[in-house]
Design an enzyme around this catalytic site. Structure first.
Site, mmCIF file in Angstrom:
data_model
loop_
_atom_site.group_PDB
_atom_site.id
_atom_site.type_symbol
_atom_site.label_atom_id
_atom_site.label_comp_id
_atom_site.label_asym_id
_atom_site.label_seq_id
_atom_site.Cartn_x
_atom_site.Cartn_y
_atom_site.Cartn_z
ATOM 1 N N LYS A 1 -1.444 -10.542 -10.674
ATOM 2 C CA LYS A 1 -0.061 -10.074 -10.829
ATOM 3 C C LYS A 1 0.746 -10.362 -9.571
ATOM 4 O O LYS A 1 1.851 -10.898 -9.630
ATOM 5 C CB LYS A 1 -0.048 -8.563 -11.106
ATOM 6 C CG LYS A 1 1.339 -7.943 -10.970
ATOM 7 C CD LYS A 1 1.346 -6.454 -11.206
ATOM 8 C CE LYS A 1 1.175 -5.607 -9.983
ATOM 9 N NZ LYS A 1 2.353 -5.519 -9.092
ATOM 10 N N ASN A 2 0.187 -10.016 -8.426
ATOM 11 C CA ASN A 2 0.972 -10.111 -7.193
ATOM 12 C C ASN A 2 1.189 -11.546 -6.732
ATOM 13 O O ASN A 2 2.048 -11.802 -5.889
ATOM 14 C CB ASN A 2 0.331 -9.280 -6.077
ATOM 15 C CG ASN A 2 0.550 -7.794 -6.295
ATOM 16 O OD1 ASN A 2 1.284 -7.406 -7.209
ATOM 17 N ND2 ASN A 2 -0.082 -6.969 -5.485
ATOM 18 N N CYS B 1 10.677 4.412 -4.067
ATOM 19 C CA CYS B 1 9.799 4.393 -5.231
ATOM 20 C C CYS B 1 8.769 5.482 -5.019
ATOM 21 O O CYS B 1 8.785 6.170 -3.995
ATOM 22 C CB CYS B 1 9.144 3.042 -5.406
ATOM 23 S SG CYS B 1 7.832 2.760 -4.234
ATOM 24 N N ARG C 1 9.986 2.539 1.135
ATOM 25 C CA ARG C 1 9.861 1.097 0.911
ATOM 26 C C ARG C 1 11.155 0.327 1.139
ATOM 27 O O ARG C 1 11.752 -0.253 0.214
ATOM 28 C CB ARG C 1 9.328 0.808 -0.500
ATOM 29 C CG ARG C 1 7.917 1.276 -0.680
ATOM 30 C CD ARG C 1 7.343 0.893 -2.009
ATOM 31 N NE ARG C 1 6.715 -0.412 -2.018
ATOM 32 C CZ ARG C 1 6.072 -0.911 -3.058
ATOM 33 N NH1 ARG C 1 5.967 -0.223 -4.166
ATOM 34 N NH2 ARG C 1 5.520 -2.104 -3.006
ATOM 35 N N ASP D 1 -4.041 -1.245 -2.408
ATOM 36 C CA ASP D 1 -4.030 -1.198 -3.875
ATOM 37 C C ASP D 1 -5.382 -0.780 -4.451
ATOM 38 O O ASP D 1 -5.478 -0.484 -5.648
ATOM 39 C CB ASP D 1 -3.634 -2.567 -4.451
ATOM 40 C CG ASP D 1 -2.143 -2.833 -4.285
ATOM 41 O OD1 ASP D 1 -1.408 -1.900 -3.915
ATOM 42 O OD2 ASP D 1 -1.716 -3.972 -4.521
ATOM 43 N N ARG E 1 1.640 -1.960 -16.140
ATOM 44 C CA ARG E 1 2.393 -2.821 -15.219
ATOM 45 C C ARG E 1 1.480 -3.871 -14.581
ATOM 46 O O ARG E 1 1.938 -4.954 -14.266
ATOM 47 C CB ARG E 1 3.024 -1.984 -14.085
ATOM 48 C CG ARG E 1 4.263 -1.229 -14.486
ATOM 49 C CD ARG E 1 4.914 -0.609 -13.265
ATOM 50 N NE ARG E 1 4.995 -1.581 -12.201
ATOM 51 C CZ ARG E 1 4.877 -1.306 -10.894
ATOM 52 N NH1 ARG E 1 4.680 -0.073 -10.500
ATOM 53 N NH2 ARG E 1 4.963 -2.258 -10.003
HETATM 54 C C1 UD1 Z 1 2.970 -5.881 -2.012
HETATM 55 C C2 UD1 Z 1 2.254 -5.726 -3.328
HETATM 56 C C3 UD1 Z 1 1.700 -4.303 -3.476
HETATM 57 C C4 UD1 Z 1 0.851 -3.933 -2.265
HETATM 58 C C5 UD1 Z 1 1.604 -4.200 -0.969
HETATM 59 C C6 UD1 Z 1 0.745 -3.991 0.269
HETATM 60 C C7 UD1 Z 1 3.451 -7.264 -4.786
HETATM 61 C C8 UD1 Z 1 4.347 -7.438 -5.936
HETATM 62 N N1 UD1 Z 1 3.188 -6.003 -4.412
HETATM 63 O O1 UD1 Z 1 4.089 -5.001 -2.037
HETATM 64 O O2 UD1 Z 1 0.913 -4.260 -4.662
HETATM 65 O O3 UD1 Z 1 0.519 -2.560 -2.338
HETATM 66 O O4 UD1 Z 1 2.072 -5.561 -0.943
HETATM 67 O O5 UD1 Z 1 -0.393 -4.763 0.206
HETATM 68 O O6 UD1 Z 1 2.918 -8.216 -4.236
HETATM 69 N N2 UD1 Z 1 8.146 -2.369 4.531
HETATM 70 C C9 UD1 Z 1 9.227 -2.061 5.329
HETATM 71 N N3 UD1 Z 1 10.287 -2.919 5.307
HETATM 72 C C10 UD1 Z 1 10.298 -4.071 4.544
HETATM 73 C C11 UD1 Z 1 9.176 -4.354 3.758
HETATM 74 C C12 UD1 Z 1 8.107 -3.487 3.766
HETATM 75 O O7 UD1 Z 1 9.263 -1.054 6.014
HETATM 76 O O8 UD1 Z 1 11.288 -4.808 4.595
HETATM 77 C C13 UD1 Z 1 6.978 -1.431 4.534
HETATM 78 C C14 UD1 Z 1 6.761 -0.796 3.149
HETATM 79 O O9 UD1 Z 1 7.579 0.321 2.968
HETATM 80 C C15 UD1 Z 1 5.295 -0.465 3.198
HETATM 81 C C16 UD1 Z 1 4.693 -1.588 4.045
HETATM 82 O O10 UD1 Z 1 5.786 -2.154 4.768
HETATM 83 O O11 UD1 Z 1 5.085 0.767 3.839
HETATM 84 C C17 UD1 Z 1 4.004 -2.677 3.250
HETATM 85 O O12 UD1 Z 1 4.911 -3.219 2.329
HETATM 86 P P1 UD1 Z 1 4.835 -4.724 1.818
HETATM 87 O O13 UD1 Z 1 3.701 -5.442 2.433
HETATM 88 O O14 UD1 Z 1 6.201 -5.321 1.949
HETATM 89 O O15 UD1 Z 1 4.527 -4.470 0.311
HETATM 90 P P2 UD1 Z 1 5.225 -5.150 -0.936
HETATM 91 O O16 UD1 Z 1 5.425 -6.601 -0.647
HETATM 92 O O17 UD1 Z 1 6.370 -4.354 -1.405
#
Ligand code: UD1
Length: 423
Positions: free
Chosen positions: A22-23, A116, A121, A305, A397
Site C-alpha cells: 500500500k505505502n 489524524c 502529523r 506500523d 484501508r
Molecule cells: C508513512 C506511512 C505510514 C507510516 C509512516 C512512518 C504512507 C502512506 N504512510 O506515513 O504508514 O506509519 O510513514 O513509517 O506511506 N512529520 C512532521 N512533519 C512532516 C512530516 C512528518 O512532523 O512534514 C512527523 C509525523 O507527524 C510523524 C513522523 O514525522 O510523527 C513520521 O511521519 P512520516 O514519516 O512523514 O509518515 P507518513 O509519510 O505520513
C-alpha cells in the site's frame, strides 16, 4: 458499517500470499501526474486507500482503469492542479500530489490534511522542501497554496526522515532539470520503489556514498510499466498473527530482508522461523514467549506500523514487555481495546508496558486505526470465545481481503453489517 466476528482459539495453518505494498502504491500512483504518457502498475492491492488515490487521480483529470490488480492511468485532457477537501480528508497521503503538481504547473492548491488519529502529523517538512526548491507556500482558507515563477534544484536537509516528505520532494525534483540532493531522507523500501519508477520515467535517482538521495531531474518524464514491491507491513502482520496463534504459516511472496528487524525480534522472543528468498515460514512452538523491549524507529528500525500487531503478540508473553513508540505521538489507541480482551497493558506517554496473560477473551471492541485494527484481529484469533470488531473500514484501508486470507489459514472471521445483515 462492516464489523468482523472472530471465533478465536484456532491455530493458523497454511500459506498466505502477500499483496503489493500500500505505502509504495500510493506515491507510485501519484507519480503518474508527472507525465501524460501511459502508466501501468501491476500488483496493485484492492484497498480503500488505493481506491481513494484512484479517485484523486480522476478528480485531477486522469483516466483510470483497475482490473485484476493492474492499474492503467492515461491522460484525458488537461490536468487540474487543485484537489477537493472531500478526498484529502479521507487519506493523509493525498497530500503527496503536491510535489508532482507543483513541478508540473508551478502552482497547486491542496487542502491541508490536518490532524489524524495518530496525532498532529504536520506537513512542515514537505513545505520547507518545496520552499528550498523555489516555491512560495502559504495557507489560505484551509488550503496549502504552492506557487513558483520557476523551480530550481537545491540541497535540502530534512529535519526528520519523513517518508511522505522524502517521496513528495523526490517526485517534485524529478521534473526539475539539474541535481537536487536530499539529506536525512527516509530509507524505507517504499522509497526505493518510487526511485525505481522515477528512474524508469527518465530521471536519475540514486543514494550517494553519504546516504543522501540524489535526484537528477529532467524537463519531461515518460510513462512506465512497474510491478509494486511486496507489502512488508502486511507480511509482518500475518507473521505476527501466525506466531500469536502458535500456528504453522508460510508467508509467501514477501521480501524477508524488508522485515529483518521483526524477524530478529520474533526469533529472540522464541518464535521459530524458516527464512527463504521470498517467504518466511512461521513454525509452531510450545515454549513460553519471551518478553522483549522494542522501540519504533525509521527503517531499518522496528516499524511503527507493526507496533500494534506486535503488542497483540506480546499480550501473551511470559513476563513484561515494553514498547516505546517513538514515531507517532498517539499510537496506542489499540491498547485499551486489547485490555477489554483481558490484556494487561499500561501506557505512559510513549511507553507501553505489556504484562503477558495466559489467555485473552473475546469482547466487543472498536478499531480506531488501520494497524490497531489488525492488532484486534490478531487478539481475536487467540482469544477464547467470539470477538466483535467494529469499524472494519480502518482495516480495509490497508489489508486486502483480510477475512479471506485468514479464513484460508483456518480462521473463522465473518464480515457482517448490522444495518443490512441478519444474524
Ligand atoms: C508513512 C506511512 C505510514 C507510516 C509512516 C512512518 C504512507 C502512506 N504512510 O506515513 O504508514 O506509519 O510513514 O513509517 O506511506 N512529520 C512532521 N512533519 C512532516 C512530516 C512528518 O512532523 O512534514 C512527523 C509525523 O507527524 C510523524 C513522523 O514525522 O510523527 C513520521 O511521519 P512520516 O514519516 O512523514 O509518515 P507518513 O509519510 O505520513
Amino acid at each position: 458499517m462492516d464489523r468482523f466476528l472472530v471465533e478465536g482459539g484456532r491455530k493458523l495453518k497454511g500459506t498466505v500470499t502477500v499483496s503489493g505494498s500500500k505505502n509504495a502504491c500510493l506515491p507510485v500512483l501519484v507519480a503518474s501526474l508527472l507525465t501524460d504518457e501511459p502508466f501501468v502498475l501491476h500488483r496493485v492491492p484492492d484497498l480503500r486507500d488505493v481506491r481513494t488515490t484512484l479517485k484523486i487521480l480522476q478528480a485531477l483529470g486522469k483516466k483510470v482503469q483497475y482490473q485484476n490488480g493492474t492499474v492503467t492511468i492515461l491522460a484525458d485532457g488537461a490536468l487540474k492542479n487543485t484537489l477537493p477537501y472531500e478526498l484529502v480528508k479521507q487519506m493523509r497521503a493525498s497530500f503527496w500530489v503536491a510535489g508532482p503538481l507543483l513541478s508540473r504547473f508551478k502552482q497547486a492548491v491542496i487542502p491541508l490534511p490536518g490532524g489524524c488519529a495518530l496525532g498532529a502529523r504536520p506537513v512542515d517538512i514537505h513545505l520547507k522542501g518545496f520552499e528550498r526548491l523555489g516555491a512560495a507556500c502559504t495557507t489560505q482558507q484551509g488550503n496549502v497554496v504552492l506557487s513558483a515563477q520557476a523551480l530550481h534544484p537545491a540541497k535540502i536537509t530534512l529535519r526528520f526522515p519523513s517518508v511522505g516528505a522524502t517521496q513528495n520532494l523526490m517526485m517534485c525534483a524529478a521534473l526539475i532539470p539539474g541535481e537536487t540532493v536530499l539529506e536525512n531522507v527516509a530509507k524505507e523500501p517504499e522509497i526505493e520503489d518510487v526511485s525505481a519508477v522515477l528512474r524508469q520515467m527518465g530521471a536519475e535517482v540514486f543514494s550517494d556514498e553519504k546516504g543522501r538521495l540524489v535526484v537528477r531531474g529532467r524537463s519531461a518524464l515518460h510513462g512506465v510499466e512497474h510491478t509494486v514491491v511486496a507489502d512488508r507491513i502486511e507480511s509482518g502482520s500475518y507473521m505476527l498473527a501466525a506466531a500469536a496463534t502458535r500456528g504453522d504459516v508460510r508467508v509467501e511472496g514477501c521480501v524477508p530482508e524488508h522485515n529483518s528487524m521483526l524477524l530478529d525480534c520474533l526469533q529472540e522472543a522464541g518464535v521459530p522461523l524458516e527464512i527463504g528468498a521470498d517467504y518466511v515460514q512461521v513454525k509452531p512452538y510450545d515454549t513460553p514467549l519471551k518478553p522483549l523491549r522494542v522501540k519504533t524507529a525509521p527503517y531499518p528500525g522496528f516499524a511503527t506500523d507493526l507496533q500494534a500487531p506486535w503488542m497483540a503478540l506480546m499480550s501473551l508473553c511470559n513476563g513484561t514487555a515494553e514498547v516505546d513508540e517513538d514515531i507517532f505521538e498517539n499510537r496506542f489507541m489499540h491498547a485499551p481495546e486489547l485490555v477489554r480482551m483481558g490484556a494487561d497493558i499500561v501506557t505512559e506517554k510513549s511507553i507501553a508496558r505489556i504484562t503477558g496473560v495466559k489467555k485473552l477473551s473475546g469482547a466487543h471492541v472498536m478499531a480506531s486505526d488501520l494497524r490497531g485494527g489488525f492488532a484486534l484481529l490478531i487478539a481475536g484469533l487467540c482469544a477464547s470465545g467470539v470477538t466483535e470488531i467494529e469499524r472494519v473500514y480502518h482495516i480495509d484501508r490497508g489489508y486486502e481481503n483480510p477475512e479471506g486470507k485468514l479464513n484460508a489459514l483456518g480462521a473463522r472471521v465473518t464480515r457482517y453489517n448490522p444495518d443490512k445483515d441478519d444474524f
